[in-house]
Design a protein around this motif. Structure first.
Motif, PDB file in Angstrom:
ATOM      1  N   THR A   1       0.563  -1.196   0.016  1.00 25.22           N
ATOM      2  CA  THR A   1       0.074   0.084  -0.107  1.00 25.22           C
ATOM      3  C   THR A   1       0.974   1.191  -0.107  1.00 25.22           C
ATOM      4  OG1 THR A   1      -0.095  -0.085   2.468  1.00 25.22           O
ATOM      5  CG2 THR A   1      -2.017  -0.947   1.251  1.00 25.22           C
ATOM      6  N   THR A   2       2.059   1.165   0.592  1.00 28.38           N
ATOM      7  CA  THR A   2       3.011   2.438   0.602  1.00 28.38           C
ATOM      8  C   THR A   2       3.365   2.891  -0.652  1.00 28.38           C
ATOM      9  OG1 THR A   2       3.424   1.860   2.914  1.00 28.38           O
ATOM     10  CG2 THR A   2       4.804   3.603   1.814  1.00 28.38           C
ATOM     11  N   ILE A   3       3.868   1.811  -1.400  1.00 28.59           N
ATOM     12  CA  ILE A   3       4.549   2.060  -2.627  1.00 28.59           C
ATOM     13  C   ILE A   3       3.672   2.890  -3.681  1.00 28.59           C
ATOM     14  CG2 ILE A   3       6.019   1.103  -4.641  1.00 28.59           C
ATOM     15  CD1 ILE A   3       7.327  -0.936  -2.452  1.00 28.59           C
ATOM     16  N   PRO A   4       2.694   1.955  -3.997  1.00 31.33           N
ATOM     17  CA  PRO A   4       1.725   2.638  -4.937  1.00 31.33           C
ATOM     18  C   PRO A   4       1.305   3.943  -4.444  1.00 31.33           C
ATOM     19  CG  PRO A   4       1.136   0.406  -4.576  1.00 31.33           C
ATOM     20  CD  PRO A   4       2.145   0.893  -3.504  1.00 31.33           C
ATOM     21  N   THR A   5       0.864   4.089  -3.211  1.00 32.84           N
ATOM     22  CA  THR A   5       0.219   5.554  -2.636  1.00 32.84           C
ATOM     23  C   THR A   5       1.243   6.637  -3.078  1.00 32.84           C
ATOM     24  OG1 THR A   5      -0.906   4.281  -1.174  1.00 32.84           O
ATOM     25  CG2 THR A   5      -0.673   6.798  -0.747  1.00 32.84           C
TER      26      THR A   5
ATOM     27  N   LEU B   1       4.016   6.671  -5.407  1.00 28.87           N
ATOM     28  CA  LEU B   1       4.106   6.892  -6.627  1.00 28.87           C
ATOM     29  C   LEU B   1       2.823   7.766  -7.296  1.00 28.87           C
ATOM     30  CD1 LEU B   1       5.697   3.564  -7.707  1.00 28.87           C
ATOM     31  CD2 LEU B   1       6.804   5.873  -7.146  1.00 28.87           C
ATOM     32  N   ILE B   2       1.704   7.306  -6.716  1.00 31.14           N
ATOM     33  CA  ILE B   2       0.455   7.966  -7.361  1.00 31.14           C
ATOM     34  C   ILE B   2       0.583   9.577  -6.903  1.00 31.14           C
ATOM     35  CG2 ILE B   2      -2.054   8.463  -7.178  1.00 31.14           C
ATOM     36  CD1 ILE B   2      -2.265   5.365  -6.858  1.00 31.14           C
TER      37      ILE B   2
ATOM     38  N   LEU C   1       3.195  11.117  -6.125  1.00 27.79           N
ATOM     39  CA  LEU C   1       4.402  11.968  -6.760  1.00 27.79           C
ATOM     40  C   LEU C   1       4.006  12.305  -7.988  1.00 27.79           C
ATOM     41  CD1 LEU C   1       7.451  12.486  -6.799  1.00 27.79           C
ATOM     42  CD2 LEU C   1       7.879  10.102  -7.887  1.00 27.79           C
ATOM     43  N   PHE C   2       3.495  11.819  -8.877  1.00 27.51           N
ATOM     44  CA  PHE C   2       3.179  11.967 -10.325  1.00 27.51           C
ATOM     45  C   PHE C   2       1.966  12.623 -10.437  1.00 27.51           C
ATOM     46  CE2 PHE C   2       5.568   8.117 -10.851  1.00 27.51           C
ATOM     47  CZ  PHE C   2       6.662   8.726 -11.934  1.00 27.51           C
ATOM     48  N   THR C   3       0.743  12.558  -9.723  1.00 23.52           N
ATOM     49  CA  THR C   3      -0.473  13.483  -9.868  1.00 23.52           C
ATOM     50  C   THR C   3      -0.264  14.666  -9.284  1.00 23.52           C
ATOM     51  OG1 THR C   3      -1.153  12.227  -8.030  1.00 23.52           O
ATOM     52  CG2 THR C   3      -1.880  11.308  -9.751  1.00 23.52           C
ATOM     53  N   THR C   4       0.294  14.849  -8.118  1.00 18.76           N
ATOM     54  CA  THR C   4       0.400  16.116  -7.636  1.00 18.76           C
ATOM     55  C   THR C   4       1.563  17.175  -8.312  1.00 18.76           C
ATOM     56  OG1 THR C   4       2.192  15.356  -6.117  1.00 18.76           O
ATOM     57  CG2 THR C   4       0.020  15.295  -5.348  1.00 18.76           C
ATOM     58  N   SER C   5       2.596  16.447  -8.897  1.00 17.28           N
ATOM     59  CA  SER C   5       3.316  17.280  -9.726  1.00 17.28           C
ATOM     60  C   SER C   5       2.896  17.750 -10.725  1.00 17.28           C
ATOM     61  CB  SER C   5       4.569  16.350 -10.031  1.00 17.28           C
ATOM     62  OG  SER C   5       5.428  15.755  -9.085  1.00 17.28           O
TER      63      SER C   5
ATOM     64  N   LEU D   1      -6.422   4.317  -2.511  1.00 14.57           N
ATOM     65  CA  LEU D   1      -7.464   5.281  -3.136  1.00 14.57           C
ATOM     66  C   LEU D   1      -7.488   6.275  -2.044  1.00 14.57           C
ATOM     67  CD1 LEU D   1      -9.966   3.498  -5.489  1.00 14.57           C
ATOM     68  CD2 LEU D   1      -7.827   4.876  -5.865  1.00 14.57           C
ATOM     69  N   ALA D   2      -8.045   5.992  -0.668  1.00 14.87           N
ATOM     70  CA  ALA D   2      -8.548   6.838   0.459  1.00 14.87           C
ATOM     71  C   ALA D   2      -7.072   7.554   0.868  1.00 14.87           C
ATOM     72  CB  ALA D   2      -8.961   5.987   1.452  1.00 14.87           C
ATOM     73  N   ARG D   3      -6.096   6.914   1.176  1.00 14.06           N
ATOM     74  CA  ARG D   3      -4.906   7.508   1.635  1.00 14.06           C
ATOM     75  C   ARG D   3      -4.306   8.372   0.677  1.00 14.06           C
ATOM     76  NH1 ARG D   3      -3.318   9.893   4.621  1.00 14.06           N
ATOM     77  NH2 ARG D   3      -1.895   9.439   6.498  1.00 14.06           N
ATOM     78  N   SER D   4      -4.377   8.089  -0.830  1.00 16.63           N
ATOM     79  CA  SER D   4      -3.883   9.210  -1.641  1.00 16.63           C
ATOM     80  C   SER D   4      -4.634  10.574  -1.660  1.00 16.63           C
ATOM     81  CB  SER D   4      -3.999   8.607  -2.967  1.00 16.63           C
ATOM     82  OG  SER D   4      -3.133   7.092  -3.061  1.00 16.63           O
ATOM     83  N   GLY D   5      -6.172  10.247  -1.590  1.00 11.25           N
ATOM     84  CA  GLY D   5      -6.784  11.336  -1.544  1.00 11.25           C
ATOM     85  C   GLY D   5      -6.442  12.285  -0.325  1.00 11.25           C
ATOM     86  N   PHE D   6      -6.027  11.833   0.681  1.00  9.25           N
ATOM     87  CA  PHE D   6      -5.832  12.590   1.992  1.00  9.25           C
ATOM     88  C   PHE D   6      -4.608  13.179   2.055  1.00  9.25           C
ATOM     89  CE2 PHE D   6      -8.692   9.042   4.554  1.00  9.25           C
ATOM     90  CZ  PHE D   6      -9.584   9.958   4.347  1.00  9.25           C
TER      91      PHE D   6
END
Length: 298
Positions: free
Chosen positions: A95-99, A101-102, A104-108, A162-167
């Motif tokens: 869960t940590t690695i995909p979150t 990476l998501i 890193l690229f989306t927020t950039s 998905l939830a942790r990425s949103g937070f």
């Protein structure tokens, strides 16, 4: 004339000595204050490590003293009796690695657009992004679980990701956007003159320049996601889907003998699970130079 010159030299000499003494005193006070702060920060880690290598009798007799016969039985019991330690460690990695990476690229990409366009629409979008920092988790805990449950993603790694990425989007966008605003536009204009489009300009010119802030958010998001408890306890209900912090907290809630060993493992001190701490510390050590670049970036 000679007497006045001698008096002036003596006066300036006294001022230099006085200034030097003040500097030495300030330096000594600064060192003492830093040592006190370091001691306060390290005290909880020392206590958790100390209690984890003690037996029940040693804990009751000598609470803060070093044990006469240190033991690692508590660690072996935690690993052998808690069969979900390995499962939690695996889920934390998955869960940590995909979150990270998501994020890193989306927020950039999002921060680049928000930093380069100044229209009212993009200002409103930026305000919506960063307003998420002001929303407490308790306010969205119930609707979060209901939505994840209706999508069939409860007790799954995908739902947690998905939830942790949103937070983490709000704080990541806030930090990255401020950094992108400091990147000169002349580099992008030169790239456009050479025939680069907006997409190629971002990935070949701007994104490499964002390495310091990207590495910083990579480290911070890794720490936040790895140590997350609130989101995990709401979404991960099955034993096989729990992450490492959640598995250890549940284990320590009904076991008393090696509770401090479990806490110590959760804090990543000495155990086979120290691999998680080594990984995080290694990433943070590699990112130290980029953190310094951010602090000195103009």
């Amino acid at each position: 004339m000679a007497q006045s010159a001698r008096s002036a030299s003596v006066y300036f000499g006294k001022n230099v000595n006085r200034t030097r003494r003040r500097g030495m005193i300030r330096g000594a006070v600064r060192v003492i204050v830093l040592l006190v702060i370091v001691g306060i920060v390290l005290t909880p880690f020392y206590i958790s490590l100390l209690y984890s290598i003690k037996s029940h009798s040693d804990i009751s007799l000598n609470r803060l003293a070093w044990p006469e016969e240190p033991t690692l039985d508590n660690y072996s019991r935690v690993i052998q009796e808690n069969k979900y330690v390995a499962i939690g460690f695996k889920n934390s990695i998955l869960t940590t690695i995909p979150t990270t990476l998501i994020l890193l690229f989306t927020t950039s990409m999002a921060s680049y657009v928000l930093a380069r366009y100044n229209s009212r629409f993009y200002k409103v979008m930026y305000s919506l992004f960063i307003s998420g920092v002001l929303v407490p988790f308790q306010c969205i805990m119930l609707p979060l679980y209901v939505n994840i449950y209706n999508m069939g993603l409860d007790s799954t790694n995908l739902g947690f990701i998905l939830a942790r990425s949103g937070f983490q989007v709000s704080i990541s966008v806030l930090s990255v956007t401020g950094f992108v605003k400091g990147i000169p536009r002349d580099l992008e204009q030169a790239a456009n003159i050479d025939g680069c489009g907006r997409f190629r300009t971002f990935w070949q010119i701007v994104f490499p320049l964002m390495t310091p802030i990207n590495v910083t958010q990579l480290v911070l998001n890794t720490l936040f996601v790895w140590n997350d408890y609130s989101t995990a306890v709401v979404l991960l209900r099955d034993d096989t889907s729990r992450t490492l912090p959640l598995a250890q907290i549940i284990y320590t809630s009904f076991l008393g003998c090696c509770v401090w060993a479990a806490v110590c493992i959760t804090w990543r001190t000495t155990s086979p699970l120290r691999l998680g701490a080594v990984l995080l510390l290694h990433i943070q050590a590699m990112a130290e130079q980029y953190t310094v670049e951010i602090m000195t970036y103009h």
